[in-house]
Design a protein around this motif. Structure first.
Motif, PDB file in Angstrom:
ATOM      1  N   LEU A  64       0.838  -1.200   0.000  1.00 32.43           N
ATOM      2  CA  LEU A  64       0.000   0.000   0.000  1.00 32.43           C
ATOM      3  C   LEU A  64       0.872   1.249   0.000  1.00 32.43           C
ATOM      4  CD1 LEU A  64      -2.684  -1.013   2.667  1.00 32.43           C
ATOM      5  CD2 LEU A  64      -2.817  -1.266   0.179  1.00 32.43           C
ATOM      6  N   SER A  65       0.395   2.288  -0.628  1.00 30.65           N
ATOM      7  CA  SER A  65       1.128   3.557  -0.666  1.00 30.65           C
ATOM      8  C   SER A  65       0.146   4.704  -0.447  1.00 30.65           C
ATOM      9  CB  SER A  65       1.837   3.721  -2.015  1.00 30.65           C
ATOM     10  OG  SER A  65       2.548   4.941  -2.063  1.00 30.65           O
ATOM     11  N   TYR A  66       0.069   5.137   0.802  1.00 32.94           N
ATOM     12  CA  TYR A  66      -0.815   6.236   1.173  1.00 32.94           C
ATOM     13  C   TYR A  66      -0.052   7.194   2.077  1.00 32.94           C
ATOM     14  CZ  TYR A  66      -4.626   3.316  -0.563  1.00 32.94           C
ATOM     15  OH  TYR A  66      -5.441   2.559  -1.368  1.00 32.94           O
ATOM     16  N   GLY A  67      -0.336   8.475   1.947  1.00 30.05           N
ATOM     17  CA  GLY A  67       0.380   9.471   2.731  1.00 30.05           C
ATOM     18  C   GLY A  67       0.221   9.313   4.222  1.00 30.05           C
ATOM     19  N   ILE A  68      -0.942   8.779   4.651  1.00 31.25           N
ATOM     20  CA  ILE A  68      -1.200   8.667   6.087  1.00 31.25           C
ATOM     21  C   ILE A  68      -0.508   7.460   6.711  1.00 31.25           C
ATOM     22  CG2 ILE A  68      -3.417   9.855   5.962  1.00 31.25           C
ATOM     23  CD1 ILE A  68      -4.773   7.091   6.115  1.00 31.25           C
ATOM     24  N   LEU A  69      -0.063   6.499   5.887  1.00 32.08           N
ATOM     25  CA  LEU A  69       0.527   5.263   6.408  1.00 32.08           C
ATOM     26  C   LEU A  69       2.050   5.370   6.356  1.00 32.08           C
ATOM     27  CD1 LEU A  69       0.114   2.385   7.472  1.00 32.08           C
ATOM     28  CD2 LEU A  69      -0.036   1.609   5.098  1.00 32.08           C
ATOM     29  N   ALA A  70       2.652   5.590   7.517  1.00 33.80           N
ATOM     30  CA  ALA A  70       4.094   5.825   7.571  1.00 33.80           C
ATOM     31  C   ALA A  70       4.903   4.539   7.607  1.00 33.80           C
ATOM     32  CB  ALA A  70       4.437   6.660   8.807  1.00 33.80           C
ATOM     33  N   GLU A  71       4.363   3.501   8.257  1.00 31.32           N
ATOM     34  CA  GLU A  71       5.159   2.287   8.415  1.00 31.32           C
ATOM     35  C   GLU A  71       4.261   1.084   8.655  1.00 31.32           C
ATOM     36  OE1 GLU A  71       9.383   1.297  10.459  1.00 31.32           O
ATOM     37  OE2 GLU A  71       7.881   2.040  11.869  1.00 31.32           O
ATOM     38  N   VAL A  72       4.619  -0.019   8.038  1.00 32.29           N
ATOM     39  CA  VAL A  72       4.036  -1.320   8.325  1.00 32.29           C
ATOM     40  C   VAL A  72       5.148  -2.171   8.908  1.00 32.29           C
ATOM     41  CG1 VAL A  72       2.950  -3.388   7.385  1.00 32.29           C
ATOM     42  CG2 VAL A  72       2.387  -1.142   6.427  1.00 32.29           C
ATOM     43  N   ARG A  73       4.967  -2.665  10.119  1.00 24.96           N
ATOM     44  CA  ARG A  73       6.033  -3.419  10.768  1.00 24.96           C
ATOM     45  C   ARG A  73       5.451  -4.632  11.478  1.00 24.96           C
ATOM     46  NH1 ARG A  73       6.041   1.733  13.678  1.00 24.96           N
ATOM     47  NH2 ARG A  73       4.735   1.496  15.528  1.00 24.96           N
ATOM     48  N   GLY A  74       6.316  -5.555  11.822  1.00 21.15           N
ATOM     49  CA  GLY A  74       5.884  -6.723  12.566  1.00 21.15           C
ATOM     50  C   GLY A  74       6.494  -7.994  12.037  1.00 21.15           C
ATOM     51  N   ARG A  75       6.059  -9.103  12.640  1.00 25.76           N
ATOM     52  CA  ARG A  75       6.526 -10.426  12.252  1.00 25.76           C
ATOM     53  C   ARG A  75       5.359 -11.384  12.414  1.00 25.76           C
ATOM     54  NH1 ARG A  75      12.743 -10.541  13.762  1.00 25.76           N
ATOM     55  NH2 ARG A  75      12.616 -12.247  12.279  1.00 25.76           N
ATOM     56  N   GLY A  76       5.217 -12.320  11.477  1.00 29.39           N
ATOM     57  CA  GLY A  76       4.157 -13.305  11.597  1.00 29.39           C
ATOM     58  C   GLY A  76       2.802 -12.654  11.710  1.00 29.39           C
ATOM     59  N   LEU A  77       2.038 -13.077  12.720  1.00 32.94           N
ATOM     60  CA  LEU A  77       0.710 -12.515  12.955  1.00 32.94           C
ATOM     61  C   LEU A  77       0.749 -11.514  14.107  1.00 32.94           C
ATOM     62  CD1 LEU A  77      -1.569 -15.610  12.305  1.00 32.94           C
ATOM     63  CD2 LEU A  77      -1.350 -13.528  10.921  1.00 32.94           C
ATOM     64  N   MET A  78       1.718 -10.616  14.030  1.00 27.82           N
ATOM     65  CA  MET A  78       1.884  -9.529  14.989  1.00 27.82           C
ATOM     66  C   MET A  78       2.316  -8.313  14.183  1.00 27.82           C
ATOM     67  SD  MET A  78       4.106  -9.672  18.501  1.00 27.82           S
ATOM     68  CE  MET A  78       3.826  -8.474  19.812  1.00 27.82           C
ATOM     69  N   ILE A  79       1.342  -7.501  13.756  1.00 29.49           N
ATOM     70  CA  ILE A  79       1.578  -6.475  12.741  1.00 29.49           C
ATOM     71  C   ILE A  79       1.077  -5.127  13.240  1.00 29.49           C
ATOM     72  CG2 ILE A  79       1.057  -5.753  10.375  1.00 29.49           C
ATOM     73  CD1 ILE A  79       0.598  -8.756   9.752  1.00 29.49           C
ATOM     74  N   GLY A  80       1.890  -4.093  13.031  1.00 23.55           N
ATOM     75  CA  GLY A  80       1.507  -2.742  13.412  1.00 23.55           C
ATOM     76  C   GLY A  80       1.474  -1.815  12.208  1.00 23.55           C
ATOM     77  N   LEU A  81       0.476  -0.945  12.151  1.00 23.58           N
ATOM     78  CA  LEU A  81       0.348   0.066  11.098  1.00 23.58           C
ATOM     79  C   LEU A  81       0.392   1.435  11.762  1.00 23.58           C
ATOM     80  CD1 LEU A  81      -2.706  -1.457   9.151  1.00 23.58           C
ATOM     81  CD2 LEU A  81      -0.291  -1.926   8.804  1.00 23.58           C
ATOM     82  N   GLU A  82       1.406   2.238  11.440  1.00 20.05           N
ATOM     83  CA  GLU A  82       1.545   3.543  12.077  1.00 20.05           C
ATOM     84  C   GLU A  82       1.086   4.648  11.134  1.00 20.05           C
ATOM     85  OE1 GLU A  82       4.526   6.297  14.723  1.00 20.05           O
ATOM     86  OE2 GLU A  82       4.749   4.123  14.613  1.00 20.05           O
ATOM     87  N   PHE A  83       0.210   5.528  11.660  1.00 19.88           N
ATOM     88  CA  PHE A  83      -0.403   6.581  10.860  1.00 19.88           C
ATOM     89  C   PHE A  83       0.108   7.958  11.280  1.00 19.88           C
ATOM     90  CE2 PHE A  83      -3.231   2.975  10.599  1.00 19.88           C
ATOM     91  CZ  PHE A  83      -3.535   2.943   9.241  1.00 19.88           C
ATOM     92  N   VAL A  84       0.363   8.799  10.277  1.00 25.57           N
ATOM     93  CA  VAL A  84       0.931  10.129  10.506  1.00 25.57           C
ATOM     94  C   VAL A  84       0.241  11.142   9.607  1.00 25.57           C
ATOM     95  CG1 VAL A  84       3.208   9.214  11.148  1.00 25.57           C
ATOM     96  CG2 VAL A  84       2.712   9.758   8.740  1.00 25.57           C
ATOM     97  N   ARG A  85       0.563  12.408   9.841  1.00 22.49           N
ATOM     98  CA  ARG A  85       0.129  13.443   8.915  1.00 22.49           C
ATOM     99  C   ARG A  85       1.003  13.342   7.663  1.00 22.49           C
ATOM    100  NH1 ARG A  85      -3.505  16.315  11.530  1.00 22.49           N
ATOM    101  NH2 ARG A  85      -3.394  16.444  13.798  1.00 22.49           N
ATOM    102  N   PRO A  86       0.402  13.310   6.482  1.00 22.41           N
ATOM    103  CA  PRO A  86       1.170  13.075   5.250  1.00 22.41           C
ATOM    104  C   PRO A  86       2.377  13.996   5.110  1.00 22.41           C
ATOM    105  CG  PRO A  86      -1.167  13.009   4.773  1.00 22.41           C
ATOM    106  CD  PRO A  86      -1.038  13.467   6.197  1.00 22.41           C
TER     107      PRO A  86
END
Length: 431
Positions: free
Chosen positions: A341-363
């Motif tokens: 995915l490529s969206y201005g609000i999504l700064a980082e996708v991180r994690g391993r296996g079934l432990m995933i974090g999506l961090e949201f920021v001001r574009p």
């Protein structure tokens, strides 16, 4: 009076409830889906905060619990032998990777970490602890003291002397923008500086989550705990791995999170998923450390026959169905789709296996945006998907589905997540 009104009338105000005035009551579940009081069914990508690890209405677990309850013995205390507890301890000791390990059962991860701190400070005869910024280890007196997350640390009072190491957050702070090699070097330098400047020289232990849970699934590169351990060993400092959220194969590549780091901890704490909803936690560690408590102690309910029966069934299910392998395979579908995915609000996708974090920021910035995070969170529910929230600034979606999640369910959830992020991103550009 609604159930929410009744809740607010008798529960403390500091207990958060998701979805505000539209709070959810879950009344039934099956597999990876739950149904609310209004009859709507959701795909569950949070599993009761990574606790309903096998899913809902699992026959093997229900049968084991019913069989134990059918004996009429739900509790005896550890003053008597408990067969289910001993059998579960044998399995965990064998799987821990720690030679000649001992196991002590508790009711929760908080109690497990409190117990580990008790053991470490006793064996080292010191109340000095190293902890990581952005961490979460529990809600009791000592565990709050080693929680490096302001939102969850409600008292400055402490039985411990705590000194802090930098978080591995690469968006902001001391480690921002560093590659793996440079982050490892910076982390070791930070540890050496802390030991040389602000401790009294006889530190008891470092407590660390291989992946920070409440902190928004932030984690360092492979080998970070191993790099720490080389320095700790020079001073005789123990290592406590808080595996309350990372244990039992959730990270996919390893059964325990610590195994990504080329190190064996002195103590491992566990809870959450091992009970699949039944209250069960504990500590497994080196015998000499576990035996360091200089007085009689036990846990009245920890490892009781019913919870231990559930734990045995859960662990057998994890191993028999290779849920670690499933977490790696199905988690790869989610991570691959989300990272595309490529969206201005999504700064980082991180994690391993079934432990995933999506961090949201001001574009265009690294400024946290909790409002857009909440919008994505709510849109997921509207689409039939339950996810969690977290992060130091409340701007991270936490994804931790049951380890039994199927590939089709992963793609279904991915589609809902992607749609929610796309909608929130479009709305943010209009605003």
């Amino acid at each position: 009076m609604s159930l929410l009104d009744r809740h607010r009338a008798v529960m403390p105000g500091w207990m958060p409830v998701y979805y505000g005035d539209d709070a959810l009551e879950i009344v039934s579940g099956s597999g990876r889906r739950v149904t609310d009081a209004g009859g709507r069914t959701y795909l569950d990508f949070f599993g009761g905060v990574l606790t309903t690890m096998i899913g809902y209405d699992v026959a093997e677990i229900s049968d084991a619990v019913r069989a134990q309850i059918g004996t009429g013995v739900a509790h005896t205390s550890t003053l008597y032998l408990i067969r289910q507890q001993v059998e579960l301890a044998e399995k965990i000791a064998r799987l821990s990777g720690i030679p000649d390990a001992r196991v002590f059962f508790t009711n929760s991860g908080t109690e497990a970490n409190e117990s580990a701190l008790l053991m470490a400070t006793n064996v080292r005869r010191s109340n000095q602890i190293l902890a990581i910024k952005n961490s979460y280890h529990g809600r009791t007196f000592a565990t709050m003291a080693v929680t490096g997350h302001r939102s969850w640390s409600s008292s400055s009072l402490s039985p411990l002397s705590v000194n802090w190491l930098a978080s591995a957050d690469r968006l902001r702070g001391r480690m921002a923008g560093l590659n793996d090699a440079d982050l490892l070097d910076a982390a070791v330098d930070d540890l050496r500086e802390v030991l040389a400047t602000v401790t009294a020289g006889d530190v008891a232990a470092l407590i660390a989550e291989p992946v920070q849970g409440v902190g928004g699934f932030v984690h360092g590169p492979d080998g970070l705990l191993g790099a720490y351990r080389k320095v700790l060993a020079e001073h005789g400092i123990l290592l406590i791995a808080d595996e309350v959220q990372t244990g039992w194969g959730r990270t996919g590549d390893h059964f325990w999170g610590y195994q990504a780091h080329g190190v064996t901890p002195d103590l491992i704490t566990f809870a959450k998923g091992i009970g699949n909803g039944f209250a069960l936690g504990g500590v497994v560690g080196r015998a000499e450390v576990m035996n360091a408590v200089p007085a009689v102690s036990f846990s009245t309910f920890g490892g009781n026959p019913v919870s231990a029966a559930a734990g045995n069934a859960v662990l057998d299910y994890v191993l028999d169905h290779d849920l670690q392998g499933n977490a790696r395979r199905v988690g790869g579908i989610l991570l691959g789709g989300l990272r595309a995915l490529s969206y201005g609000i999504l700064a980082e996708v991180r994690g391993r296996g079934l432990m995933i974090g999506l961090e949201f920021v001001r574009p265009g910035t690294t400024e946290p945006d909790p409002a857009v995070t909440l919008r994505v969170f709510d849109l997921c529910r509207e689409g039939g998907l339950l996810v969690g929230k977290g992060g130091l600034y409340g701007n991270v979606l936490r994804i931790g589905p049951p380890l039994t999640l199927t590939e089709d369910e992963a793609r279904e959830g991915l589609a809902i997540l992607s749609g929610a992020i796309a909608t929130a991103d479009a709305e943010s550009r209009i605003a």
